[in-house]
Structure formats: C-alpha cells, structure tokens
Design a protein around this motif. Structure first.
Motif, PDB file in Angstrom:
ATOM      1  N   LEU A 168       0.820  -1.214   0.000  1.00 18.28           N
ATOM      2  CA  LEU A 168       0.000   0.000   0.000  1.00 18.28           C
ATOM      3  C   LEU A 168       0.855   1.267   0.000  1.00 18.28           C
ATOM      4  O   LEU A 168       0.385   2.340  -0.374  1.00 18.28           O
ATOM      5  CB  LEU A 168      -0.943   0.009   1.212  1.00 18.28           C
ATOM      6  N   LEU A 169       2.114   1.145   0.409  1.00 24.46           N
ATOM      7  CA  LEU A 169       2.996   2.316   0.383  1.00 24.46           C
ATOM      8  C   LEU A 169       3.103   2.847  -1.044  1.00 24.46           C
ATOM      9  O   LEU A 169       3.341   2.083  -1.981  1.00 24.46           O
ATOM     10  CB  LEU A 169       4.381   1.952   0.920  1.00 24.46           C
ATOM     11  N   GLY A 170       2.909   4.136  -1.202  1.00 25.71           N
ATOM     12  CA  GLY A 170       2.961   4.745  -2.522  1.00 25.71           C
ATOM     13  C   GLY A 170       1.630   4.738  -3.255  1.00 25.71           C
ATOM     14  O   GLY A 170       1.472   5.426  -4.258  1.00 25.71           O
ATOM     15  N   CYS A 171       0.666   3.954  -2.765  1.00 22.35           N
ATOM     16  CA  CYS A 171      -0.654   3.922  -3.404  1.00 22.35           C
ATOM     17  C   CYS A 171      -1.414   5.203  -3.090  1.00 22.35           C
ATOM     18  O   CYS A 171      -1.121   5.903  -2.120  1.00 22.35           O
ATOM     19  CB  CYS A 171      -1.456   2.716  -2.916  1.00 22.35           C
ATOM     20  N   ARG A 172      -2.422   5.495  -3.917  1.00 21.48           N
ATOM     21  CA  ARG A 172      -3.200   6.720  -3.777  1.00 21.48           C
ATOM     22  C   ARG A 172      -4.621   6.402  -3.346  1.00 21.48           C
ATOM     23  O   ARG A 172      -5.323   5.652  -4.002  1.00 21.48           O
ATOM     24  CB  ARG A 172      -3.201   7.478  -5.099  1.00 21.48           C
ATOM     25  N   VAL A 173      -5.008   6.988  -2.234  1.00 26.81           N
ATOM     26  CA  VAL A 173      -6.358   6.803  -1.712  1.00 26.81           C
ATOM     27  C   VAL A 173      -7.156   8.062  -2.011  1.00 26.81           C
ATOM     28  O   VAL A 173      -6.753   9.158  -1.630  1.00 26.81           O
ATOM     29  CB  VAL A 173      -6.334   6.540  -0.196  1.00 26.81           C
ATOM     30  N   THR A 174      -8.269   7.882  -2.709  1.00 27.11           N
ATOM     31  CA  THR A 174      -9.125   9.015  -3.042  1.00 27.11           C
ATOM     32  C   THR A 174     -10.481   8.827  -2.396  1.00 27.11           C
ATOM     33  O   THR A 174     -11.082   7.762  -2.475  1.00 27.11           O
ATOM     34  CB  THR A 174      -9.304   9.146  -4.566  1.00 27.11           C
ATOM     35  N   ARG A 175     -10.940   9.917  -1.765  1.00 30.06           N
ATOM     36  CA  ARG A 175     -12.234   9.848  -1.101  1.00 30.06           C
ATOM     37  C   ARG A 175     -12.689  11.288  -0.837  1.00 30.06           C
ATOM     38  O   ARG A 175     -11.897  12.103  -0.350  1.00 30.06           O
ATOM     39  CB  ARG A 175     -12.093   9.004   0.154  1.00 30.06           C
ATOM     40  N   ALA A 176     -13.929  11.575  -1.197  1.00 24.97           N
ATOM     41  CA  ALA A 176     -14.521  12.894  -0.934  1.00 24.97           C
ATOM     42  C   ALA A 176     -13.682  14.041  -1.496  1.00 24.97           C
ATOM     43  O   ALA A 176     -13.508  15.066  -0.852  1.00 24.97           O
ATOM     44  CB  ALA A 176     -14.757  13.081   0.571  1.00 24.97           C
ATOM     45  N   GLY A 177     -13.147  13.850  -2.701  1.00 27.49           N
ATOM     46  CA  GLY A 177     -12.497  14.948  -3.397  1.00 27.49           C
ATOM     47  C   GLY A 177     -11.037  15.175  -3.071  1.00 27.49           C
ATOM     48  O   GLY A 177     -10.432  16.109  -3.581  1.00 27.49           O
ATOM     49  N   VAL A 178     -10.470  14.342  -2.204  1.00 27.31           N
ATOM     50  CA  VAL A 178      -9.061  14.498  -1.835  1.00 27.31           C
ATOM     51  C   VAL A 178      -8.323  13.188  -2.119  1.00 27.31           C
ATOM     52  O   VAL A 178      -8.838  12.102  -1.860  1.00 27.31           O
ATOM     53  CB  VAL A 178      -8.901  14.881  -0.348  1.00 27.31           C
ATOM     54  N   THR A 179      -7.113  13.307  -2.677  1.00 31.06           N
ATOM     55  CA  THR A 179      -6.274  12.138  -2.931  1.00 31.06           C
ATOM     56  C   THR A 179      -5.000  12.219  -2.101  1.00 31.06           C
ATOM     57  O   THR A 179      -4.323  13.255  -2.086  1.00 31.06           O
ATOM     58  CB  THR A 179      -5.896  12.029  -4.417  1.00 31.06           C
ATOM     59  N   VAL A 180      -4.698  11.131  -1.408  1.00 32.59           N
ATOM     60  CA  VAL A 180      -3.518  11.052  -0.547  1.00 32.59           C
ATOM     61  C   VAL A 180      -2.623   9.911  -1.021  1.00 32.59           C
ATOM     62  O   VAL A 180      -3.103   8.808  -1.281  1.00 32.59           O
ATOM     63  CB  VAL A 180      -3.960  10.814   0.927  1.00 32.59           C
ATOM     64  N   SER A 219     -17.007   0.835   1.294  1.00 30.86           N
ATOM     65  CA  SER A 219     -16.161   0.024   0.413  1.00 30.86           C
ATOM     66  C   SER A 219     -15.303   0.897  -0.487  1.00 30.86           C
ATOM     67  O   SER A 219     -15.745   1.933  -0.981  1.00 30.86           O
ATOM     68  CB  SER A 219     -17.033  -0.899  -0.435  1.00 30.86           C
ATOM     69  N   LEU A 220     -14.067   0.450  -0.694  1.00 32.18           N
ATOM     70  CA  LEU A 220     -13.158   1.119  -1.642  1.00 32.18           C
ATOM     71  C   LEU A 220     -12.975   0.280  -2.903  1.00 32.18           C
ATOM     72  O   LEU A 220     -12.180   0.625  -3.770  1.00 32.18           O
ATOM     73  CB  LEU A 220     -11.801   1.370  -0.976  1.00 32.18           C
ATOM     74  N   VAL A 221     -13.687  -0.826  -2.980  1.00 25.42           N
ATOM     75  CA  VAL A 221     -13.609  -1.708  -4.152  1.00 25.42           C
ATOM     76  C   VAL A 221     -15.015  -1.989  -4.682  1.00 25.42           C
ATOM     77  O   VAL A 221     -15.995  -1.834  -3.961  1.00 25.42           O
ATOM     78  CB  VAL A 221     -12.914  -3.052  -3.814  1.00 25.42           C
ATOM     79  N   GLY A 222     -15.095  -2.395  -5.950  1.00 25.91           N
ATOM     80  CA  GLY A 222     -16.378  -2.771  -6.527  1.00 25.91           C
ATOM     81  C   GLY A 222     -17.184  -1.585  -7.031  1.00 25.91           C
ATOM     82  O   GLY A 222     -16.788  -0.425  -6.880  1.00 25.91           O
ATOM     83  N   ALA A 223     -18.310  -1.895  -7.622  1.00 25.67           N
ATOM     84  CA  ALA A 223     -19.121  -0.897  -8.307  1.00 25.67           C
ATOM     85  C   ALA A 223     -19.726   0.133  -7.352  1.00 25.67           C
ATOM     86  O   ALA A 223     -19.905   1.289  -7.707  1.00 25.67           O
ATOM     87  CB  ALA A 223     -20.239  -1.587  -9.081  1.00 25.67           C
ATOM     88  N   ARG A 224     -20.014  -0.278  -6.140  1.00 28.45           N
ATOM     89  CA  ARG A 224     -20.663   0.626  -5.180  1.00 28.45           C
ATOM     90  C   ARG A 224     -19.681   1.337  -4.270  1.00 28.45           C
ATOM     91  O   ARG A 224     -20.055   1.821  -3.203  1.00 28.45           O
ATOM     92  CB  ARG A 224     -21.664  -0.163  -4.312  1.00 28.45           C
ATOM     93  N   ALA A 225     -18.414   1.376  -4.681  1.00 29.95           N
ATOM     94  CA  ALA A 225     -17.383   1.933  -3.818  1.00 29.95           C
ATOM     95  C   ALA A 225     -17.626   3.404  -3.521  1.00 29.95           C
ATOM     96  O   ALA A 225     -18.098   4.152  -4.379  1.00 29.95           O
ATOM     97  CB  ALA A 225     -16.012   1.742  -4.449  1.00 29.95           C
ATOM     98  N   GLY A 226     -17.269   3.822  -2.306  1.00 34.47           N
ATOM     99  CA  GLY A 226     -17.369   5.219  -1.912  1.00 34.47           C
ATOM    100  C   GLY A 226     -16.026   5.917  -1.925  1.00 34.47           C
ATOM    101  O   GLY A 226     -15.860   6.978  -1.347  1.00 34.47           O
ATOM    102  N   GLY A 227     -15.079   5.305  -2.609  1.00 36.98           N
ATOM    103  CA  GLY A 227     -13.725   5.836  -2.720  1.00 36.98           C
ATOM    104  C   GLY A 227     -12.906   4.831  -3.488  1.00 36.98           C
ATOM    105  O   GLY A 227     -13.438   3.815  -3.930  1.00 36.98           O
ATOM    106  N   ARG A 228     -11.606   5.117  -3.662  1.00 35.81           N
ATOM    107  CA  ARG A 228     -10.804   4.158  -4.412  1.00 35.81           C
ATOM    108  C   ARG A 228      -9.353   4.191  -3.957  1.00 35.81           C
ATOM    109  O   ARG A 228      -8.886   5.167  -3.374  1.00 35.81           O
ATOM    110  CB  ARG A 228     -10.877   4.444  -5.910  1.00 35.81           C
ATOM    111  N   VAL A 229      -8.662   3.079  -4.237  1.00 36.88           N
ATOM    112  CA  VAL A 229      -7.226   2.987  -4.015  1.00 36.88           C
ATOM    113  C   VAL A 229      -6.592   2.649  -5.348  1.00 36.88           C
ATOM    114  O   VAL A 229      -7.029   1.714  -6.020  1.00 36.88           O
ATOM    115  CB  VAL A 229      -6.867   1.907  -2.970  1.00 36.88           C
ATOM    116  N   GLU A 230      -5.578   3.428  -5.751  1.00 34.06           N
ATOM    117  CA  GLU A 230      -4.889   3.212  -7.022  1.00 34.06           C
ATOM    118  C   GLU A 230      -3.428   2.869  -6.768  1.00 34.06           C
ATOM    119  O   GLU A 230      -2.849   3.316  -5.783  1.00 34.06           O
ATOM    120  CB  GLU A 230      -4.966   4.476  -7.889  1.00 34.06           C
ATOM    121  N   PRO A 231      -2.810   2.094  -7.667  1.00 30.70           N
ATOM    122  CA  PRO A 231      -1.392   1.755  -7.498  1.00 30.70           C
ATOM    123  C   PRO A 231      -0.519   2.992  -7.665  1.00 30.70           C
ATOM    124  O   PRO A 231      -0.967   4.009  -8.199  1.00 30.70           O
ATOM    125  CB  PRO A 231      -1.132   0.728  -8.616  1.00 30.70           C
TER     126      PRO A 231
END
Length: 207
Positions: free
Chosen positions: A21-33, A141-153
């Motif tokens: 997960l290090l270096g991955c990008r978490v996006t939720r509610a308009g902010v990406t970390v 959930s951060l995965v699947g069609a109903r996700a409320g956010g996402r994690v990217e590599p």
DNA sequence: CCTTCGATACTC
DNA sequence: AGTATCGAAGGA
C-alpha cells in the motif's frame, strides 16, 4: 478511468498488503492522498489489534470482506481509518498512518484550516480528517461498483530500498510483548511520515 | 529539534 | 480505566 485496485489486492496477507500500500493513492470525498506510512494489525492472533478480544459492535467490519474501511473513534476526539484485508473472518486490517496530499488541496485545506501542507495528512487522525472520514463511514467500500472511494497503485513504482519497518506507534503492550511486532511500514525520507511517539499511559488518575 | 501533558468520550 | 492521537508549551 482511474486504475482502481481490485478486491483481490486486499484479500491477501495483511503484511503483504500493508507493504504494497505504500505509494498507493487513496481518493475519497475529493481528496487524494499518497500513502507514506501504514501499520498492519493481524486480527484475532494479534494482541495489538482491536479484534483480538473477538467480535464487538465496533470491530464488526473487520470480520467482513476486504477492501472496506474500518473507522474507529479514539481519545474522545479523533478518528482513524483502516482498510480491511484478508479473507472474511481473519479481522485483519491496515491502519493508514500518513500520506501526502496529491490532489484536492483546497478541500483538504478546508477540512484542516491553517496547517502546513506537509502536515495535512501526517498522522492517522489527521489523515482521516483530511479524507473526511468519521464513524459514519465505517464499512464504506473502496472496491467494486458501489465503492465510496478508491485505491490506485503508485504512479511511479516504489523503490523497495526505501521501505522501512519498525514497531507500531502507540501500541503500549497491554496485550503483552506480542504487541510490539515490527509491523509499521514507511517510506524513508518522506517528510509526511508521522513522528514516532512512545505509548504513554495517563497518570494521576485515582479510582 | 526535543520533551511533557491536557483535552475528550467511547469501549469493554 | 484505558485508549492504534494531537497540538501547545517550554527547553536546548
């Protein structure tokens, strides 16, 4: 379309997921970390885990499928966010300890006014605030069609030589020596990595 | 940079 | 009573 990590990424051993997960990008509610620091908690076999003493209303989400958020409230004022990992029943999760805001700077600043950009998501409770996460988002959930956010590599792969490990922060050993496994992972040289603090018990309280 | 310490309310 | 924390205050 963003390249969202699939549920299979999270349905693996918590130590593997934490490191990757290090270096991955978490996006939720308009902010990406971009994550720079995480910790692994191995559910029922880990004295440092909230799930160690079994199921409870608070920890229920940890026992479910991977890729969902486990958000808890602590110290009377702070929220911290985890991503559930492993097969259902293992109750393992990765605590998101720190990251660098790479998108949505204005929203992030609105959620934490007056702080330096470096400190925006430095520390688990600060990171949760920057992403707008509270107990209301427990189970999101951060995965699947109903996700409320996402994690990217990672956009550029993490250099494995910069990955460091050490004891987890604030896990005082209430569960015994076993709670000091070196399951904290961070990227060396990143200014957003939170300062290590030794666990401190409140004194002066007499019952 | 480092250290100590109070705030605050949920959880078991 | 303990807590997977934070930020302020004071010292070096």
């Amino acid at each position: 379309m963003p390249t969202r990590l699939p549920v299979q990424f999270f349905t693996r051993d918590v130590l593997v997921v934490a490191r990757e997960l290090l270096g991955c990008r978490v996006t939720r509610a308009g902010v990406t970390v971009r994550l720079t620091e995480v910790e692994a908690y191995a559910g029922g076999t880990d004295p440092g885990s909230h799930a160690f003493r079994g199921r409870s209303p608070r920890t229920e989400v940890m026992f479910g499928p991977a890729g969902r958020l486990y958000v808890y409230f602590t110290y009377g004022m702070h929220h911290c966010a985890n991503i559930v990992t492993g097969e259902p029943g293992t109750a393992s999760a990765v605590l998101l300890r720190a990251g660098e805001v790479v998108a949505g700077h204005e929203l992030a600043a609105a959620r934490r006014p007056g702080v330096r950009e470096r400190d925006q998501a430095r520390g688990p409770a600060n990171l949760a605030t920057t992403l707008g996460l509270t107990r209301a988002h427990d189970g999101l959930s951060l995965v699947g069609a109903r996700a409320g956010g996402r994690v990217e590599p990672p956009v550029t792969p993490v250099d494995a030589a910069t990955i460091r490990t050490g004891p987890r922060v604030g896990v005082s050993g209430a569960g015994g020596d076993g709670s000091t496994y070196p399951w904290r992972f961070w990227l060396d040289g990143e200014p957003t990595v939170s300062a290590y603090r030794v666990a401190r018990t409140r004194n002066g309280t007499v019952g």
